[in-house]
Design an enzyme around this catalytic site. Structure first.
Site, PDB file in Angstrom:
ATOM      1  N   GLY A  14       0.850  -0.989   0.126  1.00  0.00           N
ATOM      2  CA  GLY A  14       0.027   0.163   0.378  1.00  0.00           C
ATOM      3  C   GLY A  14       1.726   0.931   0.711  1.00  0.00           C
ATOM      4  O   GLY A  14       0.546   2.093   0.809  1.00  0.00           O
ATOM      5  N   TYR A 178     -13.920  -3.887   9.592  1.00  0.00           N
ATOM      6  CA  TYR A 178     -12.385  -2.557  10.103  1.00  0.00           C
ATOM      7  C   TYR A 178     -11.641  -2.665  11.474  1.00  0.00           C
ATOM      8  O   TYR A 178     -10.812  -3.240  11.407  1.00  0.00           O
ATOM      9  CB  TYR A 178     -12.426  -1.330   9.757  1.00  0.00           C
ATOM     10  CG  TYR A 178     -11.270  -0.531   9.269  1.00  0.00           C
ATOM     11  CD1 TYR A 178     -10.400  -0.431   8.339  1.00  0.00           C
ATOM     12  CD2 TYR A 178     -10.828   0.222  11.218  1.00  0.00           C
ATOM     13  CE1 TYR A 178      -9.268   0.259   8.500  1.00  0.00           C
ATOM     14  CE2 TYR A 178     -10.076   0.908  10.594  1.00  0.00           C
ATOM     15  CZ  TYR A 178      -8.798   1.042   9.589  1.00  0.00           C
ATOM     16  OH  TYR A 178      -7.686   1.962   9.679  1.00  0.00           O
TER      17      TYR A 178
END
Ligand code: NAP
Length: 271
Positions: A14, A178
């Site tokens: 990422g 999450y």
């Protein structure tokens, strides 16, 4: 010789923007050769282009939710650098198609006019929405660490693995998938810290609070203001402040630290 990570080789997932870009560029500034992995190859390239001596670093396309993609990227980084010493599992997402986010945000908007509105996400979350976030945030860390440790174990030279969790892992603020994924990553690193200590591989977590990255761009300004008001230090983190914590864990300065969670959240929640 430039810095405390001279001679080290690192992979960061990422790394195309936000916190991952800051981590990759800071590792490079401290002397490591860095493989910047991202779903978006052009973004990974831009990260590497922003490094001094960019030719010694590597930009790679990689989808962390796909074990074959991670395996290929790690192999390419290893082949290019000749060793691997640092792996940072940073890639993460907060929502996925079918996860009930749309219903959640719609209910949030209605609640302003009608405080009795239930703000639900769980009951709207389909299997694919749940899996979508877990597959990047949790599977992605597992795949990266497994592939990197296969290399580190063969070389026998130790290493440092760092996962980016979140304050949400402890506070429960955020969405079900999450928060669950970010808590799971802490459990994973603690188990790995024990298993890998005899190999000289340290495993730690950095848990940021709200951080000023592109992911914040879609959030209404009034939500950002209330988020910042809840932080004792009075503001979001800058990505560079999270990167500084990661680099410390990657370096020998943290040589006796493993299985820890380094919280970088301005005091917004104490673990
Ligand atoms: P961001 O700005 O959205 O950047 C995330 C990067 O990861 C993007 O470049 C994205 O690529 C990439 N990515 C997404 N899915 C991927 C996949 N399957 N494989 C490889 N790369 C993928 O996020 P951020 O704010 O920098 O957050 C970085 C990490 O910090 C995440 O784990 C996040 O949960 C955590 N964190 C962030 C905050 C915060 O407030 N920002 C707070 C606590 C924790 P694309 O652009 O192509 O999608």
């Amino acid at each position: 010789m430039r810095g405390r990570l001279d001679g080290r080789a690192a992979v960061v997932t990422g790394a195309g923007r936000g916190i991952g870009r800051a981590i990759a560029q800071r590792l490079a500034a401290d002397g490591a050769r860095v493989a910047a992995l991202d779903l978006n190859f052009a973004d990974a390239e831009a990260t590497v282009a922003g490094m001094e001596d960019s030719a010694i670093h590597l930009a790679l396309a990689c989808d962390v939710s796909d074990s074959a993609s991670v395996s290929e990227a790690v192999a390419e980084a290893h082949e290019s650098f000749g060793s691997l010493d640092i792996a940072v599992a940073n890639a993460g997402i907060g929502r996925a198609p079918g996860d009930g986010s749309d219903e959640f945000y719609a209910a949030m908007a209605r609640k302003a006019g009608d405080p009795s509105t239930h703000v639900d996400q769980l009951i709207h979350m389909r299997d694919e929405g749940w899996r979508g976030v877990l597959s990047v945030n949790l599977d992605g860390a597992f795949f990266l660490f497994r592939e990197t440790v296969r290399v580190m174990a063969a070389e026998g030279s130790g290493g440092s693995l760092i996962a980016i969790s979140s304050t949400s892992a402890q506070s429960g603020e955020g969405s079900p998938h999450y928060c669950a994924s970010k808590a799971a990553v802490i459990g994973l690193t603690r188990q790995l810290a024990r298993e890998l200590a005899p190999r000289g591989i340290r495993v730690n977590v950095v848990a940021p609070g709200p951080t000023d990255t592109p992911v914040m761009a879609g959030i209404p300004p009034e939500w950002i203001a209330s988020m910042e008001a809840a932080v004792p230090l009075g503001r979001m983190a800058r990505p560079e402040e999270v990167a500084a914590a990661v680099v410390w864990l990657a370096s020998d300065e943290s040589s006796y630290v493993t299985g820890s969670v380094l919280v970088a959240n301005g005091g917004s929640y104490f673990f």
